[in-house]
Scaffold this motif. Structure first.
Motif, short mmCIF file in Angstrom:
data_model
loop_
_atom_site.label_atom_id
_atom_site.label_comp_id
_atom_site.label_asym_id
_atom_site.label_seq_id
_atom_site.Cartn_x
_atom_site.Cartn_y
_atom_site.Cartn_z
N ASP A 248 -0.42 18.46 5.39
CA ASP A 248 -1.24 17.26 5.21
C ASP A 248 -0.67 16.33 4.15
OD1 ASP A 248 -2.99 18.03 7.17
OD2 ASP A 248 -4.48 18.87 5.80
N ARG A 249 -0.14 16.91 3.07
CA ARG A 249 0.46 16.06 2.03
C ARG A 249 1.67 15.30 2.59
NH1 ARG A 249 -0.73 17.45 -3.58
NH2 ARG A 249 -2.29 19.10 -3.64
N TRP A 250 2.47 16.00 3.36
CA TRP A 250 3.64 15.35 3.96
C TRP A 250 3.21 14.23 4.91
CZ3 TRP A 250 8.94 15.78 3.45
CH2 TRP A 250 9.70 15.13 4.43
N ASP A 251 2.31 14.56 5.83
CA ASP A 251 1.92 13.61 6.87
C ASP A 251 1.25 12.36 6.30
OD1 ASP A 251 2.93 15.33 8.77
OD2 ASP A 251 0.98 16.20 9.28
N SER A 252 0.37 12.55 5.33
CA SER A 252 -0.39 11.40 4.81
C SER A 252 0.52 10.41 4.09
CB SER A 252 -1.50 11.88 3.88
OG SER A 252 -0.98 12.58 2.77
N ALA B 139 0.83 -1.21 0.00
CA ALA B 139 0.00 0.00 0.00
C ALA B 139 0.86 1.26 0.00
CB ALA B 139 -0.93 0.00 1.22
N GLY B 140 0.50 2.20 -0.85
CA GLY B 140 1.26 3.45 -0.91
C GLY B 140 0.49 4.50 -1.67
N ILE B 141 0.81 5.76 -1.39
CA ILE B 141 0.16 6.88 -2.06
C ILE B 141 1.21 7.91 -2.46
CG2 ILE B 141 -2.02 6.58 -0.82
CD1 ILE B 141 -1.20 8.97 0.95
N THR B 142 0.84 8.78 -3.37
CA THR B 142 1.66 9.95 -3.72
C THR B 142 0.80 11.20 -3.51
OG1 THR B 142 1.00 9.81 -6.05
CG2 THR B 142 3.06 8.72 -5.41
N ARG B 143 1.43 12.27 -3.05
CA ARG B 143 0.79 13.58 -2.92
C ARG B 143 1.86 14.60 -3.32
NH1 ARG B 143 -2.79 10.54 -2.64
NH2 ARG B 143 -4.43 10.35 -1.07
N ASP B 144 2.06 14.74 -4.63
CA ASP B 144 3.23 15.44 -5.14
C ASP B 144 3.10 16.97 -5.11
OD1 ASP B 144 4.05 12.90 -5.68
OD2 ASP B 144 3.94 13.05 -7.86
N LYS B 145 4.14 17.59 -4.64
CA LYS B 145 4.36 19.05 -4.70
C LYS B 145 5.83 19.28 -4.37
CE LYS B 145 0.37 21.30 -5.36
NZ LYS B 145 0.17 22.33 -6.41
N THR B 146 6.39 20.35 -4.89
CA THR B 146 7.73 20.69 -4.43
C THR B 146 7.65 21.05 -2.95
OG1 THR B 146 7.40 22.99 -5.11
CG2 THR B 146 8.49 21.52 -6.70
N ASN C 294 8.25 14.11 -0.02
CA ASN C 294 7.52 13.28 0.95
C ASN C 294 7.58 11.81 0.56
OD1 ASN C 294 5.92 13.73 -1.32
ND2 ASN C 294 4.10 14.34 -0.17
N TYR C 295 7.34 11.52 -0.71
CA TYR C 295 7.35 10.15 -1.21
C TYR C 295 8.76 9.54 -1.11
CZ TYR C 295 6.51 6.27 -4.47
OH TYR C 295 6.40 5.03 -5.05
N ALA C 296 9.76 10.28 -1.56
CA ALA C 296 11.13 9.78 -1.52
C ALA C 296 11.59 9.54 -0.09
CB ALA C 296 12.07 10.75 -2.22
N THR C 297 11.19 10.43 0.81
CA THR C 297 11.52 10.24 2.23
C THR C 297 10.90 8.96 2.77
OG1 THR C 297 11.67 12.64 2.57
CG2 THR C 297 11.35 11.27 4.52
N SER C 298 9.64 8.74 2.44
CA SER C 298 8.97 7.53 2.93
C SER C 298 9.60 6.27 2.37
CB SER C 298 7.47 7.58 2.58
OG SER C 298 7.25 7.43 1.19
N LYS C 299 9.97 6.30 1.09
CA LYS C 299 10.53 5.10 0.47
C LYS C 299 11.98 4.86 0.89
CE LYS C 299 6.83 3.90 -1.73
NZ LYS C 299 6.09 2.67 -1.31
N ALA C 300 12.72 5.92 1.16
CA ALA C 300 14.05 5.74 1.76
C ALA C 300 13.91 5.18 3.17
CB ALA C 300 14.81 7.06 1.78
N GLY C 301 12.85 5.59 3.86
CA GLY C 301 12.58 5.05 5.19
C GLY C 301 12.32 3.56 5.16
N VAL C 302 11.66 3.09 4.10
CA VAL C 302 11.43 1.65 3.95
C VAL C 302 12.76 0.91 3.85
CG1 VAL C 302 10.53 -0.12 2.38
CG2 VAL C 302 9.13 1.87 2.94
N ILE C 303 13.71 1.49 3.11
CA ILE C 303 15.04 0.88 3.02
C ILE C 303 15.70 0.88 4.40
CG2 ILE C 303 17.34 1.14 2.01
CD1 ILE C 303 15.93 2.32 -0.46
N GLY C 304 15.54 1.97 5.15
CA GLY C 304 16.06 2.02 6.51
C GLY C 304 15.43 0.97 7.40
#
Length: 452
Positions: free
Chosen positions: A308-312, A294-301, A357-367
């Motif tokens: 909310d985009r970051w947190d979700s 399960a995963g989502i994207t909420r893209d913005k610079t 936000n997305y890259a942070t979450s996915k790097a966290g999965v690697i962590g």
């Protein structure tokens, strides 16, 4: 989503245009179909002086019905091979690397389309001297370069096999060899895979390596999640398909198709882990494999992104995995021999503009894999992640045309992957026979140039 360019270049006019203009040339990839032979031709198996892995590899491949050819007997310049497999574990210093040239140079043009290259070595951290560690680390450059040079859908991988325990036995190696040699690994190339000392259990039938296994797949209603449910069920699993209530109709259709069960649940709800644990306990008594898809994207610079985009994104893509793992492990619902597989992304490796936000979450999965896999290994549970690159889904269909084409072509396969490519890789990591494979992050990206 259809890749019209890849379809066009398979036509006569397309072939002519590609050759004349030097355009990207996406090969037709060999993907897995049930009943396929492991490889469509003979395999050349070589070894460095003193290599410790050629013998168990030979036993695995012979038992799987593969025709093995010794390099000393490969004197026919017209011979073609389905795979080149080389045991480099005996190389103990940089001068020994010449053995790689001597093996691969004469065979660089001998592979069939969608051929396979596998190099086996020793983890540098386990080497007996700095010179040996240096030589073994050099293998990564070799395999990644071969993956970019040989073309025609050829993949190249490096498999580091620990010296500890029984990791060098046929049982521990077999699942990884079968995956990498087969059409299941069509979009996996340039990867470094580590086989450790965990417990591996060979299936009674390699066509159904998940027989008797209960597998939870989150985000199962569509895209990669739906492909996952189909592949895992095909391989014999009882699939528990989970997604949010809003996707209930699609989720039910997938669950019915694969003969599994559907669970409608918002993973961000405070009681979600408890409710999920209670469901698994009451219906199945355990869960052998947990796939966090399960995963989502909420893209913005970042400068334009609201909180909310970051947190979700962090909550769905990373924190929910931690919470679910905690409860399932605390209640001993994942037994010894269980597997956890998380979905990361090459965005978590290379970063991506507009997706902090997305890259942070996915790097966290690697962590998560790096930090938790050693702990779970003590309980006999493996933890790995896959990191997809450009995969043809409804999400990538929304990417602007020029960026989408760049994503498709900027890899060794010159094309996007399919959801089934991710599903097949997760399937391999989910097999009980892959219990010795833990702590890995395997990219399913056609050897993307990003983050390479």
């Amino acid at each position: 989503m259809t890749d019209r360019y890849a379809s066009f270049v398979q036509t006569g006019a397309g072939r002519t245009l590609v050759k004349r203009l030097g355009l990207p040339d996406p090969p037709r990839l060999r993907r897995h179909t049930p009943g396929d032979p492991l490889v469509p031709g003979p395999v050349l198996l070589g070894s460095s002086a003193g290599g410790r892995l050629a013998e168990p590899v030979g036993k695995v491949l012979t038992a799987a019905g593969v025709e093995l050819v010794d390099p000393a007997a490969a004197t026919d310049p017209t011979a073609r091979f389905a795979a080149l497999v080389y045991d480099a574990s005996g190389i103990t210093d940089s001068t020994g690397l010449r053995q790689l040239y001597d093996f691969f140079h004469p065979q660089a043009r001998a592979l069939l389309p969608s051929g396979r290259v596998i190099v086996l070595g020793t983890p540098p951290a386990e080497c007996g001297s700095p010179r040996e560690a240096t030589a073994q680390r050099a293998l990564e450059g070799l395999t990644r370069s071969i993956g970019k040079e040989f073309g025609r859908g050829v993949t190249a991988q490096l498999v580091y096999v620990t010296k500890a325990g029984d990791a060098g036995t046929p049982v521990s190696l077999e699942s990884t060899l079968r995956f990498l040699l087969s059409g299941r690994s069509a979009y996996v190339s340039g990867q470094v895979i580590r086989v450790g000392a965990g417990t591996a259990t060979a299936p009674a039938d390699w066509d159904r390596p998940l027989d008797g296994q209960v597998v939870l797949v989150t985000g199962a209603a569509r895209g990669i999640g739906a492909a996952l449910a189909r592949v895992l069920a095909r391989d014999g699993a009882t699939v528990v398909a989970l997604d949010i209530p809003a996707a209930g109709d699609e989720l039910a259709a997938v669950a019915n198709e694969v003969g599994g069960s559907a669970v409608q649940l918002d993973l961000t709800a405070p009681d979600a882990p408890t409710r999920l644990a209670e469901h698994l306990a009451s219906r199945h008594g355990r869960v052998d494999v947990v796939v966090h898809n399960a995963g989502i994207t909420r893209d913005k610079t970042l400068g334009r992104m609201d909180a909310d985009r970051w947190d979700s994104v962090i909550d769905v893509n990373l924190s929910s995995q931690e919470r679910i793992n905690h409860v399932l492990l605390e209640r001993d619902l994942i037994p010894a021999g269980g597997r956890i597989v998380s979905v990361s992304s090459i965005a978590g490796i290379a970063g991506n503009r507009g997706q902090t936000n997305y890259a942070t979450s996915k790097a966290g999965v690697i962590g998560l894999v790096d930090s938790l896999s050693p702990v779970l290994r003590e309980r006999g549970i493996s933890l790995n992640a896959v990191a997809p690159g450009f995969i043809e889904t409804r999400l990538t269909a929304r990417i602007p045309l020029m960026i989408r084409e760049a994503g498709r072509r900027m890899n060794s396969m010159a094309q996007g992957g399919l959801p089934v490519d991710v599903a097949e890789t997760i399937g391999w990591l989910s097999w009980p026979a892959s219990g010795a494979v833990s702590g890995n992050v395997v990219r399913v990206c056609g050897q993307s140039l990003l983050g390479a």
